[in-house]
Design an enzyme around this catalytic site. Structure first.
Site, PDB file in Angstrom:
ATOM      1  N   MET A  18      27.581  22.764  10.448  1.00  0.00           N
ATOM      2  CA  MET A  18      27.833  22.768   9.111  1.00  0.00           C
ATOM      3  C   MET A  18      28.896  23.727   8.633  1.00  0.00           C
ATOM      4  SD  MET A  18      24.583  21.675   6.698  1.00  0.00           S
ATOM      5  CE  MET A  18      23.960  23.298   6.639  1.00  0.00           C
TER       6      MET A  18
ATOM      7  N   GLU B  66      29.147  33.778  15.933  1.00  0.00           N
ATOM      8  CA  GLU B  66      29.189  33.933  17.559  1.00  0.00           C
ATOM      9  C   GLU B  66      28.011  33.168  18.172  1.00  0.00           C
ATOM     10  OE1 GLU B  66      29.668  34.783  21.422  1.00  0.00           O
ATOM     11  OE2 GLU B  66      31.166  35.017  19.776  1.00  0.00           O
TER      12      GLU B  66
ATOM     13  N   HIS C 210      27.507  30.193  17.045  1.00  0.00           N
ATOM     14  CA  HIS C 210      28.080  28.546  17.217  1.00  0.00           C
ATOM     15  C   HIS C 210      28.932  28.585  18.744  1.00  0.00           C
ATOM     16  CE1 HIS C 210      27.359  28.211  12.711  1.00  0.00           C
ATOM     17  NE2 HIS C 210      26.636  27.318  13.310  1.00  0.00           N
TER      18      HIS C 210
ATOM     19  N   LYS D 254      17.205  28.788  17.446  1.00  0.00           N
ATOM     20  CA  LYS D 254      17.127  29.507  16.331  1.00  0.00           C
ATOM     21  C   LYS D 254      16.189  28.670  15.224  1.00  0.00           C
ATOM     22  CE  LYS D 254      19.608  30.632  12.906  1.00  0.00           C
ATOM     23  NZ  LYS D 254      18.806  30.433  11.533  1.00  0.00           N
TER      24      LYS D 254
ATOM     25  N   GLN E  24      13.957  22.032  13.769  1.00  0.00           N
ATOM     26  CA  GLN E  24      14.940  21.135  13.814  1.00  0.00           C
ATOM     27  C   GLN E  24      15.247  20.484  15.182  1.00  0.00           C
ATOM     28  OE1 GLN E  24      18.802  21.483  11.796  1.00  0.00           O
ATOM     29  NE2 GLN E  24      19.432  22.146  13.830  1.00  0.00           N
TER      30      GLN E  24
ATOM     31  N   VAL F  95      21.092  33.614  19.628  1.00  0.00           N
ATOM     32  CA  VAL F  95      21.951  34.635  19.690  1.00  0.00           C
ATOM     33  C   VAL F  95      21.639  35.693  18.569  1.00  0.00           C
ATOM     34  CG1 VAL F  95      24.222  35.396  19.586  1.00  0.00           C
ATOM     35  CG2 VAL F  95      23.819  33.139  20.614  1.00  0.00           C
TER      36      VAL F  95
ATOM     37  N   LEU G  54      21.476  35.404  14.292  1.00  0.00           N
ATOM     38  CA  LEU G  54      22.824  34.997  13.858  1.00  0.00           C
ATOM     39  C   LEU G  54      22.686  33.667  12.884  1.00  0.00           C
ATOM     40  CD1 LEU G  54      25.519  35.618  16.436  1.00  0.00           C
ATOM     41  CD2 LEU G  54      25.517  36.676  14.426  1.00  0.00           C
ATOM     42  N   SER G  55      23.255  33.690  11.722  1.00  0.00           N
ATOM     43  CA  SER G  55      23.063  32.899  10.719  1.00  0.00           C
ATOM     44  C   SER G  55      24.206  32.706   9.615  1.00  0.00           C
ATOM     45  CB  SER G  55      21.671  32.818   9.894  1.00  0.00           C
ATOM     46  OG  SER G  55      21.830  31.936   8.863  1.00  0.00           O
TER      47      SER G  55
END
Length: 341
Positions: free
Chosen positions: A31, A36, A38, A154, A158, A181, A189-190
């Site tokens: 999205m 990092e 991604h 993460k 989903q 990650v 990471l988000s």
């Protein structure tokens, strides 16, 4: 990969016009607001298809998966930076369609339902969320026509519902989960991490600490049980063991022997121990400033996301969701109890 060579396309027609390479096509769905985590997905996609393959990154903020009061309008849009990051990580193309391109007739009347798994945990907290996820993932799989699609672990639930959709509806694509990650302090990471103040972030670290506490407590219990099992098979060598303990300087040999005997006499308590260890950290975080507001902590079967019993053996997902201020965060780890199934 030279980021300047990464193609940016906005329409299904442009996407279809992209030449297919002789190798496989991998897709990474996002999205936007890439980070990092991604980039790790994109690099994993490139490694999987090799230099002869093709990697397509999709960037689309899907309105169907945002509920009332959630942050659709607030969600960051950073397309120029996203294309640069995707290209540097190895993407050949970025598909960034407008909502009207993905849903040309407006909100679709026909959608993919996530079923019972979609009503649990994240689905209970965000009704309809996974129906929106599966609908857009299904559409993007049809549009991008990949051989393989990669998703981060993460978002464990989903990933699970996507895997079930692909299996149940016979999508001709392989789904690959890529490990979470984390930043140096352990925070997963988000894209939402950017909303956290310095104080918020200190509180938010309780999510990963709770998961690691459960993992470490489980490991300690299993180590103790292994020692107890070893002791039961070598009772005739008790004198030798006592001498070895003395040689190691263990003054608490009697206490150690008692703990081993207790471990040998009690049934495995792995799931309950893991849950309790995580809850202690999360309950402490509820008293911080700002406080952590827990949504759920659950230890679930990865195949259907139902809670596992205390006698469970096999792989499970320990998942947690909470708010710090106005920011909602999720995290999880995988744990194995007893002999893997």
């Amino acid at each position: 990969m030279n980021a300047s060579r990464t193609r940016l396309v906005h329409t299904a027609a442009e996407l279809r016009a992209l030449p297919r390479s002789s190798g496989q096509r991998a897709v990474v769905m996002t999205m936007g607001a890439l980070h990092e985590g991604h980039a790790t997905l994109v690099r994993a996609a490139r490694d999987r298809v090799g230099p002869a393959g093709q990697v397509v990154v999709t960037v689309f903020v899907n309105p169907l998966q945002f509920g009332a009061g959630e942050d659709l309008d607030r969600y960051p849009r950073t397309l120029e930076a996203d294309v640069a990051l995707a290209g540097a990580a190895g993407a050949d193309a970025v598909f960034a369609p407008a909502a009207a391109e993905v849903y040309p007739g407006g909100a679709p009347q026909v959608r993919i339902a996530a079923g019972p798994m979609g009503d649990l945990l994240e689905g209970a907290s965000r009704p309809g969320h996974f129906d929106g996820v599966l609908t857009v993932v299904g559409k993007l799989l049809h549009l991008t026509r990949p051989d393989v699609a990669l998703f981060g672990r993460k978002d464990a639930q989903q990933l699970a519902v996507i895997e079930r959709m692909v299996a149940d509806l016979n999508f001709d694509v392989r789904i690959v989960g890529v490990p979470t990650v984390r930043e140096d302090d352990g925070l997963a990471l988000s894209s939402r991490n950017r909303y956290l103040s310095e104080a918020d972030r200190r509180t938010a670290l309780a999510l990963s600490r709770a998961l690691f506490a459960a993992r470490d407590r489980l490991a300690a219990e299993e180590a103790l049980r292994d020692r107890a099992s070893y002791g039961a098979h070598t009772a005739h060598r008790a004198h030798d063991r006592s001498a070895a303990l003395a040689a190691l300087g263990e003054d608490r040999a009697a206490a150690d022997a008692h703990a081993l005997a207790h471990a040998a006499a009690t049934p495995p308590r792995g799931p309950s121990v893991a849950r309790a260890a995580a809850r202690i950290v999360l309950e402490d975080a509820a008293r911080l400033d700002p406080p952590l507001t827990l949504d759920y902590v659950a230890l679930v079967d990865p195949s259907d996301f139902t809670e596992v019993p205390d006698a469970y053996e096999g792989e499970a997902v320990l998942a947690v969701a909470a708010k710090v201020g106005t920011t909602r965060l999720i995290d999880n780890i995988r744990l194995t109890f007893g002999a893997p199934r």
